[in-house]
Design a protein around this motif. Sequence first.
Motif: not given
Length: 93
Positions: A29, A66, A69-70, A72
Amino acid sequence: AVPIPAGFSLAPDLPQELAWAVAHAHLGVLAPSDAVAQAELVIHADVEAKERTTPRLAWRVKVDVRGEEKLTVGKVYVDARSGAVLAFHDDVH
């Protein structure tokens, strides 16, 4: 509890900013562009392991990314001497 060996050094070889980058790269990320690299120096040991683990000086990096699609969010423990990722504790349940 894990005993800390005599002479255990609390001086990191890895700078905090590098630990921040390692943590985000490990999770795949990108850190938010407005985020300030922050990490806390801790002594890390896997207290839930079946066998006793060696305590290691580590940077605890809080990751909160944030995306659409993801999501973390959690803590990455980065060895403060070698830069190896020791653990990731996911805060998303």
